[in-house]
Structures are given as structure tokens and as C-alpha cells.
Design an enzyme around this catalytic site. Structure first.
Site, PDB file in Angstrom:
ATOM      1  CG  HIS A 109      -0.488   0.247   2.489  1.00 30.27           C
ATOM      2  ND1 HIS A 109      -0.180  -0.757   3.380  1.00 30.27           N
ATOM      3  CD2 HIS A 109      -0.206   1.406   3.131  1.00 30.27           C
ATOM      4  CE1 HIS A 109       0.266  -0.226   4.496  1.00 30.27           C
ATOM      5  NE2 HIS A 109       0.269   1.072   4.368  1.00 30.27           N
ATOM      6  CG  ASP A 157       0.225  -4.112   2.961  1.00 28.47           C
ATOM      7  OD1 ASP A 157       0.078  -3.489   4.028  1.00 28.47           O
ATOM      8  OD2 ASP A 157       0.402  -3.544   1.867  1.00 28.47           O
ATOM      9  N   GLY A 176       3.000   6.558   7.934  1.00 33.82           N
ATOM     10  CA  GLY A 176       4.347   6.892   7.473  1.00 33.82           C
ATOM     11  C   GLY A 176       5.360   5.820   7.835  1.00 33.82           C
ATOM     12  CG  ASN A 177       6.462   4.297  11.749  1.00 34.65           C
ATOM     13  OD1 ASN A 177       5.925   5.061  12.523  1.00 34.65           O
ATOM     14  ND2 ASN A 177       7.770   4.092  11.752  1.00 34.65           N
ATOM     15  CB  SER A 178       3.123   1.885   5.923  1.00 39.36           C
ATOM     16  OG  SER A 178       1.963   1.937   6.651  1.00 39.36           O
ATOM     17  N   GLY A 218      -6.599 -25.983  -0.675  1.00 44.31           N
ATOM     18  CA  GLY A 218      -7.671 -26.810  -1.217  1.00 44.31           C
ATOM     19  C   GLY A 218      -8.606 -27.374  -0.175  1.00 44.31           C
ATOM     20  CB  THR A 245     -12.164 -24.681   4.830  1.00 48.14           C
ATOM     21  OG1 THR A 245     -13.259 -25.552   4.550  1.00 48.14           O
ATOM     22  CG2 THR A 245     -11.982 -23.681   3.713  1.00 48.14           C
TER      23      THR A 245
END
Lengths: 371, 617
Positions: B97, B128, B208-210, B268, B270
Site C-alpha cells: 500500500h 501487503d 508513514g511507518n508503513s 484446497g 478448510t
């Protein structure tokens, strides 16, 4: 003189020497820590940590990991159904006995039909509410378990200003199942009296609290604990509250010393949720209108019964009840909410005497009313 | 009781003890009095030795860590975040992001006060993560990725980055705290970003730390900061930050370097927890590899990728750290028996779905609505922010990307930056074939050898027909008929088909063979890291696995269908014969079936393109 006697006496002498040396060591330790406290920065526990670090090569420096693990094993995650926001309500709690007594904060979460307590190891239990104290806003739950890792309230300690604290809680409900609760660190910023309001309403507790610089009061954190850096219990993390004058959210814990006696009363069976199985409702019950009491608007399920205003020339006015008084009990029956107060009045005949206990500032005042 | 019968000696001894004790007490008391006086006089005294060491150790760790931290600026000065350099040639890791609004080239500053150009390399939108490459140096300061499984709650840690985009002098901000939790799971809620197995910290992590680093007390990397829990106080830190674990980053590094849009893994099936707190399969795809291996509904999942699984969250956590294509061991209990096997993980998203999601996702993620069935987790990623004017001016002065770097970005459908994919394909293939020019032998190939029983085996691979003769048995694969059908009928046909694909790959090379993609590194069943090239030719997919040390092609997996087990060829004992590198041992296996091994003694490769086949030995 026999050999055994001589060695026995030698033994006594050695014992005496050892004892005196031990006493010296302890007193030196105390004096050393006093000295360090005076020097304001140093903490004898730091050097302990550092030397422990040297011994264990695998352990990272300045880590609280062992203390954290010890304390986490005593914390529980509490989930209830319902709640105002429409999804599962949750908070934190701590085991205070080996056989399943859990100390937590008293909140709407405990109103649910199903309150589930999950231990650090993931075992889940349905909890029963043993009792609560609406003044200090703590509650005791009981689960059917044994051999639990727990804190003994009477080994709780106190903290000084500036002391390092560790805060344990299930903030934001991050931990589920056998995941351990979260830990944060900070220092005691202030030791002071609480003055706050919850939403637009005041908190019932105005006693001593530890204010900390870490942001510990998050959703779900209430009922968690504050410990010192050695993992000894200091207090219980309070609910999300705003400070009156500054309009900021408070990060605080209630010291165990303010809680312990209530806990004991609850465990002794004195503060129990009302059992009305043998009561009858009178045909003409007492009402607030008759008394001349107007309470604050009943906005949320557990709105505390604060008096908004007194009708002039009423019984309440004569008895010197005042706006902002918080009704604590009716005829010695605790009324933690407007709903509970109204319910209690339904069982009081209009012609009978009504004894109210109200909290005004920091005092509890008993008032008798008679129409 | 004989008190009377004490000797003078014993009395003397006792007396000495008491005196010693008294003296000791007095001495300590005396010392303390002196110290008390000193304290009053010197309130600003020196810190005790151990505390100085403790403080210095922290200062050293921070000094060690800061140089590798990066501040990332979006072009035009609208937004940015942080990152960290992981190799000296400039590869740096950050959040997806953060680079989302940056375009293909961006500017990065480091603690040395310099501004560097960087190019986008690869993206993992679900997890992310993103990879960029800083340009202009081959000696960038780097950080070390540690084993994040060693981290424990209570460990000290610190975040380095550019919160609130404060750093007008390009000096990063450091915030200290402890690890609040490990292996934390954060729901996607509203975006595709799912934070699994992350490290939770109370070190101040703010917008901003992302994308920036989370370091341990030694100044080595344990995570990439990217997300926080927010609620009533707005979008500022409340002591609850989440970092993608360095172990997850490690799994994705080579995949991100491939320049692709990297997808996450799915297995494949759950799971759900039953009343006894066992984790059981509550849904399974019949096309999945686990189903083919014998796993069924209600089987108990014991271990996944070497991790014991006791809750659904744990399963989600461990699954969520893997990229598509990774291979893991799994352990189930089926019908009272333990089922221990190794599976290849498929992707979460369908082909093209991920690209659509990423390109459509131009705006920062919306404020998530908490799910009804779970305790509210109102957390969301830290967004881009407005830069201070001073920084904007500095960026404007250096706005253009130097022309020399423009070739480092190559646009291609389905890729983030095809340049890096092409580069890695060439590297891997070049290493595998080195000087051998198989393209010179376009006609049929003949392999002669023997199988493990000593029977003579002859294999002919041709463009019209391929055949295998083993003792008295012979099988023929007609290249003009339906290859898949023939291969499904008979394992020898499947073997021939796989060998054919391998021959074509050697003759044509990856780019002419078909659509070839460098995938990254994945583990073999034996636990070795292999480099993977995925190649598709006329609907048939092949996976080529290369040994990272020798560079040799070790495994060639030929897939008829994605929901069938492949025919796997294993090549070993490479020897150079007449200038060509050839494996003298070929083993083949269908799925988990019986493996057959053939030692090849003779290679006859057809050179001339006309009628006669001149063999070449």
C-alpha cells in the site's frame, strides 16, 4: 562430651553466622535499593536483568519474555454476546484462585446470557457471575476449573512513581483460543484520584488509580492487569474513560488495595445479583415520580442512576437529595442501573419507608424517605 | 539437654560468630550512611555501570539498524512510507500500500542524507508486501532477516521509519517498545490485505511507518510494520501495531524479485474446530492435491508446514505466509492412521483476478466494518500522507528519472515489472545449460540405457512420434493425436510426453518453448531450495526446478491438468558428452506412485534438418 553434641553446637553456631550474614545481605540490598531510588534513575532490577542476560546467551538483551510468559498464563479472555455495538462484546480478566474465580471489570459484557472465559491454554468455560461491586466497577466470575495458574491478591504489591509497568490484556480481542493476551510496557506517570466520566456520564469510582504513559485503555483491555517488571500484581486495568477537564482518554489501573476487600465480600457471598423468587410486587408500588426524583436519560442498557434534578417541594427535596447524586442502593439492594432501580422500586410499597444510599462526591450518604 | 556441657572452645566460636555478624551489620550500615550523604550531594550522578552498558547496547543496536532504513516518496510528493534494504545491490522491502500510489519509479532517501532512484520490482497485494530496487550503488547498507519464530512477547524491539513524513533531513525516526504478541492474525475486513502470523508491538507505529522495519534488540530485522488497530482516538498509534514477520518476508523475497504480481497460497481445504478442540477438515476440493493423497472430510489436521495446528486461526496463520507454488509437508489423521505427505500449494486468486483487484484498488482502503461473529478488529493499514513543503521542494528538484534507468522497467500483462522476470529467467536457464547448444539438434533424440532391473531401455523422442522400448515392451506416443488422452491412459505415455517437453525446452529455450515465467524459489520434498520456472506450451504446463547451488535442472514436472498429479522427471549425474551436458540418470514418477530409474549410456541426437539423421555422440 559426645561427638554429636559438639557437631550439634557447631551446627548452631554456623546457623547463627549464616543467619546473621543473610540478614546483613538483605539489609544491604534494601539499603542499596533505597540509595538507587534516591538517585532517581537506577533500578536494581535492571542490573539483575542485565546479569541474567549475560548468563543466558540465547536470551536477547533487555527482554521481559520470561516474566511475560508467567503472567500471561494467568490472564483470561472474556467474550459475551450482545452488547451495544451489535457484535460480540469482549474484555479481559485474571484468575485469582486455583479453583476458578476470575476477577474482571464490571461492564455490559457480563450482562450477556453466555459469558465465555477462555484460559491461556485455550480451554473455554461458561462463567457464572458471582457478584460485582458497582462502586469500583469490578466483578467476580466463577468457572468450573481446577489447578489454574493464578495471582493471589494478597501478594499484590504497590508501585512508586516512575516504576516500570507491564500491562496485560486482550485489547481489541486480538487473542483467541490458545493465543496469549497482549503485553505493553510503560511507567507509572501519576498516582492520583480518578475524576472521569463514561461517555456523558460519570464513573462510579473516584478513588486512587495508577495513571500510566502507555496506552493501555483500549477496547477489550478492561479487566486486564498491571504488573511490575517482575510480574507482581499491581492493579486491574480500568474501563475506557474520559477525563472531565482535559477531555482526553485515561490510561489507568485500579490498585489491588482498593479492590481486595470488595473481592473478599463478593467471595463471602455478600454481593450477589438479586434473587426475587420469594418477593411479591405490591399493587401500588413506589415510583420516582412520587419521590420527586428525575434521573438522567436512560440512554444505554446500563445507564447508572444519576439524579438529574429534584422536583421542588417533593419528599426528595425535603430529604436534601441533590442533582448529580448517584443512587447506589434502595433498601440495601444494589441498583447499578436505572433499569435496576426502577425494578427495585416495583417491589416497594408506596406507603413503606424507602432507604436510599447515594454517592455524592466521595461520600456515601444514607437517606430515608417517606411519603 | 546439656547446656552446661559446653567447652570454652565452642563458646569462643559462638562469640566470634556474633561479633562477626555485628561487625558485618555495622560495616554495611556505615557504608550506607556514607552513600546517603553522597546521594544528597550528587543527584545528577553517573549511571551505574550495568545501566550504562544497557543504554550503550541499545544505542549501538539502533546505530547498526538505521542505515538500512529507507524513506519512500511518491512522485509529486503526495504520500509515501518506509522500507528497508535487504541486499547490497539495492533490493528493498516495503508494503504494497506504500508503493500503490507511486508508479514505476520513485525516490527514496536513506540516513546518509542522499536521495536515490528506485524501480518497482514485484508486489504481493494480499500480504501487503512489495519489492523495489534502489539504484546507483552496489554497496547499499543492508539489514539481516532473522528467524522471527524466535521472537517472544516481552522482547525489546524498535521501529524505524518516517512517521508523519517528518524527516525533512532524511534522518529516520526511531521508536522503542516491546513485542506485545506473536503469530497474530488480522482479518482482511474491507480490503484484500490479510495480515497473518504477524508480530504485534507497542512501539509507536504511525502513518508513514508503513513498510518500514521492526528490529530486535540486536538491531536485526524481525518484521515489516504495516498495520495498526485504531478506534476512538483516530488514526494515531495506540500501542497496537502489527508487523509482517521476517519469516514471511523470506518466503516471498525470491517471488517478489521475479517481477510478478505474487499470489498467496491455498491448500484446497478448510477447517473448523470440533468440541474436543481438534481441527478437522470441514470442506475439501476434490481437485486438490490433498484429496488425491487421501484426505477426506472430517479428517483431523495435525501439522501444516511443520507447525502443529490446534486452532483455525493457527491454520490461517501458517497458510497465510506462503506464496502460491510453495510446497509444504502436511500431516493428517485419516481413519485412525497418520497421513504424512507433501503438497504443492495452489493460488488463492484465479488467473487475472489479482491483477483486476490491484488495478481497481486505486484508493486507500476504506474504514473496515467489524465482523459480526468476531470481536471487532477495527484496524487498517497506515495510509499515505501529505509531505512537508521542505521535502516536496527537495523532491521537485530531483524529479526526473535518469534515462539510464528507464530500461529497468518493462510493462507486460500479468507482471509488475517484466524486466526482472526476463533477467532471472535468463540467469537461471543460462546457468543450467551453460555452453551446451541443444538447439543445434532439432531432429529426433535417442536415449539408450537400462532400468534398475538391468533391462535394456531405448527411448526415441521425435516431433512426429516418440517411443520407449523396454525389453519386449514398447509404447508409442503419437504427437499428432490427443497427447493428454494418450498420457492419461498409460504411465509410459506420460513419461514420454514429459521427456518430449523437456527435449523441446532444451532445444528452444524458455522464451521460444512457450510462455515461461520465472517464479522464484520453492522447497523440494527433501527441503532443498530450488529455483522454479513455470512454462506453458500448448496448454500443457511444466514446472522446472533448478538446484540453487549447481544451477542444474533437477526436476521437470509435466502437468496434463492442474487437478491431476504430474509426471515428475528427476535428472541427476550430469556429464558432458561432446560438449553437451546430459543427465545420465533419469527417474520418473507419477504423483506419489512408484519411481522408475533409468541410467542412460548413450545419447544420439539428430543434427541435420533433412532426411538423414546424423547421430552425435
Amino acid at each position: 562430651m559426645s561427638k554429636s553434641t559438639r557437631s550439634g553446637q557447631l551446627g548452631k553456631s554456623f546457623f547463627a553466622m549464616a543467619l546473621s550474614l543473610t540478614v546483613c545481605a538483605i539489609s544491604q540490598g534494601q539499603q542499596a535499593s533505597e540509595k538507587n531510588d534516591k538517585s532517581s534513575q537506577a533500578n536494581p532490577n535492571v542490573s539483575e536483568n542485565v546479569s541474567r542476560r549475560r548468563q543466558k546467551n540465547n536470551q536477547p538483551p533487555a527482554s521481559f519474555r520470561n516474566v511475560v510468559r508467567q503472567v500471561q498464563s494467568k490472564l483470561v479472555k472474556i467474550v459475551g454476546s450482545g452488547g451495544v455495538r451489535g457484535w460480540g462484546s469482549y474484555q479481559s480478566g485474571v484468575c485469582i484462585s486455583e479453583d476458578g474465580y476470575v476477577l474482571t471489570s464490571w461492564s455490559y459484557v457480563l450482562e450477556s446470557d453466555d459469558v465465555t472465559v477462555t484460559l491461556d491454554d485455550g480451554q473455554s468455560f461458561t462463567a457464572t457471575l458471582v457478584g460485582y461491586d458497582p462502586r469500583i466497577e469490578i466483578a467476580i466470575l466463577k468457572i468450573d476449573a481446577n489447578g489454574l495458574s493464578h495471582f493471589k491478591l494478597d501478594s499484590a504489591v504497590t508501585a512508586k512513581l516512575g516504576a516500570r509497568v507491564l500491562a496485560f490484556s486482550n485489547l481489541y480481542g486480538v487473542a483467541t483460543g490458545d493465543e496469549p493476551v497482549s503485553v505493553q510496557t510503560g511507567v507509572v506517570s501519576a498516582i492520583t484520584k480518578l475524576s472521569s466520566r463514561r461517555g456523558a456520564f460519570k464513573s462510579a469510582y473516584n478513588g486512587d488509580v495508577y495513571l500510566v504513559d502507555a496506552i493501555i485503555n483500549n477496547p477489550g483491555a478492561n479487566g486486564g492487569v498491571l504488573c511490575d517488571r517482575k510480574g507482581r500484581l499491581l492493579g486491574v486495568i480500568g474501563k475506557e474513560l474520559r477525563d472531565n477537564s482535559l477531555d482526553t482518554w485515561l490510561n489507568f489501573g485500579i490498585p489491588i488495595s482498593s479492590i481486595a476487600s470488595s473481592v473478599q465480600e463478593i467471595r463471602d457471598g455478600q454481593t450477589i445479583v438479586q434473587d426475587r423468587s420469594d418477593q411479591r410486587k405490591p399493587s401500588e408500588p413506589m415510583t420516582l415520580d412520587l419521590l420527586g426524583l428525575v434521573l438522567v436519560p436512560n440512554v444505554v442498557d446500563r445507564t447508572p442512576p444519576f439524579i438529574d434534578r429534584i422536583v421542588s417541594d417533593s419528599v426528595a427535596a425535603t430529604a436534601d437529595l441533590r442533582a448529580d447524586d448517584l443512587v447506589i442502593s434502595v433498601n440495601n439492594k444494589l441498583c447499578p442501573s436505572i433499569k435496576a432501580l426502577n425494578e427495585e422500586l416495583e417491589y416497594v410499597d408506596r406507603d413503606a419507608k424507602v432507604r436510599l444510599t447515594v454517592r455524592r462526591n466521595n461520600e456515601f450518604i444514607d437517606i430515608e424517605l417517606n411519603l | 539437654m546439656t547446656f552446661k556441657r559446653t567447652t570454652a572452645k565452642t563458646n569462643c566460636f559462638r562469640f566470634t560468630c556474633i561479633v562477626l555478624a555485628a561487625l558485618t551489620l555495622l560495616t554495611f550500615n556505615g557504608t550506607n550512611l556514607a552513600h546517603a550523604q553522597q546521594t544528597d550531594e550528587t543527584l545528577n550522578q553517573k549511571l551505574p555501570e550495568e545501566l550504562q552498558q544497557f543504554e550503550q547496547q541499545r544505542i549501538d543496536a539502533i546505530a547498526k539498524a538505521i542505515p538500512s532504513a529507507v524513506a519512500i516518496f511518491a512522485p509529486g510528493g503526495n504520500g509515501g512510507g518506509s522500507g528497508v534494504v535487504i541486499s547490497a545491490d539495492g533490493y528493498a522491502v516495503t508494503n504494497f500500500h506504500v508503493v500503490q500510489g507511486c508508479g514505476n519509479f520513485m525516490k527514496c532517501s536513506m540516513a546518509d542524507g542522499e536521495l536515490y532512484d528506485a524501480v518497482i520490482v514485484g508486489i504481493d497485494a494480499t500480504g501487503d508486501l512489495a519489492m523495489i530496487k534502489l539504484l546507483g550503488r552496489d554497496d547499499f547498507p543492508v539489514t539481516k532477516l532473522t528467524d522471527s519464530d524466535q521472537v517472544r512477547p516481552g522482547d525489546a524491539c524498535f521501529a524505524v521509519g518516517n512517521p508523519f513524513l517528518l524527516a525533512t533531513d532524511f534522518q529516520p525516526t526511531v521508536s522503542f517498545g516491546i513485542v506485545s504478541g506473536t503469530h497474530r492474525y488480522q482479518y482482511p475486513s474491507g480490503t484484500i490485505l490479510e495480515y497473518t502470523d504477524c508480530i504485534q508491538t507497542d512501539a509507536a507505529v504511525n502513518p508513514g511507518n508503513s513498510g518500514g522495519p521492526l528490529f530486535n534488540a540486536n538491531g536485526d530485522l524481525i518484521g515489516i510494520n504495516g498495520r495498526c488497530s485504531f478506534e476512538k482516538r483516530g488514526r494515531v498509534n495506540v500501542g497496537v501495531g502489527y508487523a509482517i514477520s521476517s519469516n514471511q518476508v523470506k518466503l516471498f523475497v525470491s517471488h517478489l524479485k521475479s517481477g510478478r504480481l505474487v499470489d498467496h497460497a491455498t491448500a484446497g481445504f478448510t477447517v473448523a474446530t470440533d468440541q474436543d478442540n481438534h481441527v478437522r477438515v470441514d470442506g475439501i476440493l476434490e481437485s486438490s492435491e490433498v484429496y488425491r493423497q487421501g484426505v477426506r472430510y472430517d479428517d483431523r489436521l495435525i501439522e501444516f508446514a511443520g507447525r502443529k495446528v490446534t486452532t483455525v486461526n493457527q491454520f490461517k496463520n501458517v497458510l497465510g505466509i506462503f506464496p502460491k507454488g510453495w510446497r509444504v509437508p502436511v500431516k493428517f489423521e485419516h481413519d485412525g492412521e497418520i497421513l504424512d505427505t507433501f503438497i504443492r500449494l495452489q493460488g488463492v486468486h484465479a488467473d487475472g483476478e489479482l491483477a483486476k483487484l490491484v488495478s481497481g484498488n486505486k484508493n486507500p482502503p476504506q474504514r473496515p466494518k467489524p465482523k459480526k461473529s468476531q470481536p471487532g478488529k477495527p484496524s487498517k493499514p497506515v495510509p499515505n500522507q501529505e509531505l512537508p513543503n521542505e521535502t516536496k521542494k527537495q523532491l521537485e528538484a530531483n524529479d526526473q528519472t535518469p534515462a539510464e534507468y528507464e530500461n529497468l522497467f518493462e510493462k507486460r500483462n500479468g507482471f509488475v515489472n517484466y524486466y526482472f522476470n526476463r533477467m532471472n529467467q535468463n540467469r537461471v536457464w543460462g546457468l543450467a545449460v551453460s555452453d551446451s547448444d541443444y538447439g543445434n539438434y532439432p531432429k529426433s533424440w535417442k536415449l539408450i540405457g537400462q532400468n534398475s532391473q538391468g533391462t535394456k531401455v531405448e527411448i526415441v523422442l521425435g516431433d512426429e512420434q516418440s517411443g520407449i522400448k523396454s525389453g519386449d515392451d514398447a509404447f508409442v506416443l503419437n504427437m499428432s493425436d490427443d497427447l493428454t488422452e494418450q498420457a492419461k491412459e498409460n504411465s509410459n505415455n506420460a513419461f514420454l510426453l514429459a521427456l518430449q517437453q523437456w527435449r523441446k525446452m532444451l532445444q528452444l529455450g524458455p522464451s521460444k518453448f512457450g510462455q515461461s515465467t520465472y517464479w522464484g524459489e520453492v522447497p523440494s520434498a527433501e527441503g532443498d531450495q530450488m529455483e522454479l520456472i513455470v512454462a506453458t506450451r500448448n496448454i500443457l504446463e511444466s514446472n522446472l526446478l533448478f538446484d540453487t547451488n549447481s544451477g542444474q535442472l533437477r526436476w521437470f514436472e509435466s502437468y496434463l491438468d492442474t487437478d491431476r498429479d504430474p509426471c515428475t522427471l528427476e535428472f541427476s549425474n550430469y556429464q558432458t558428452k561432446n560438449g553437451l551436458l546430459f543427465p545420465t540418470t533419469v527417474a520418473y514418477q507419477i504423483g506419489a506412485g512408484k519411481a522408475e530409474t533409468i541410467s542412460i549410456e548413450t545419447f544420439e541426437l539428430g543434427k541435420v534438418t533433412k532426411n538423414n539423421q546424423d547421430s552425435n555422440e
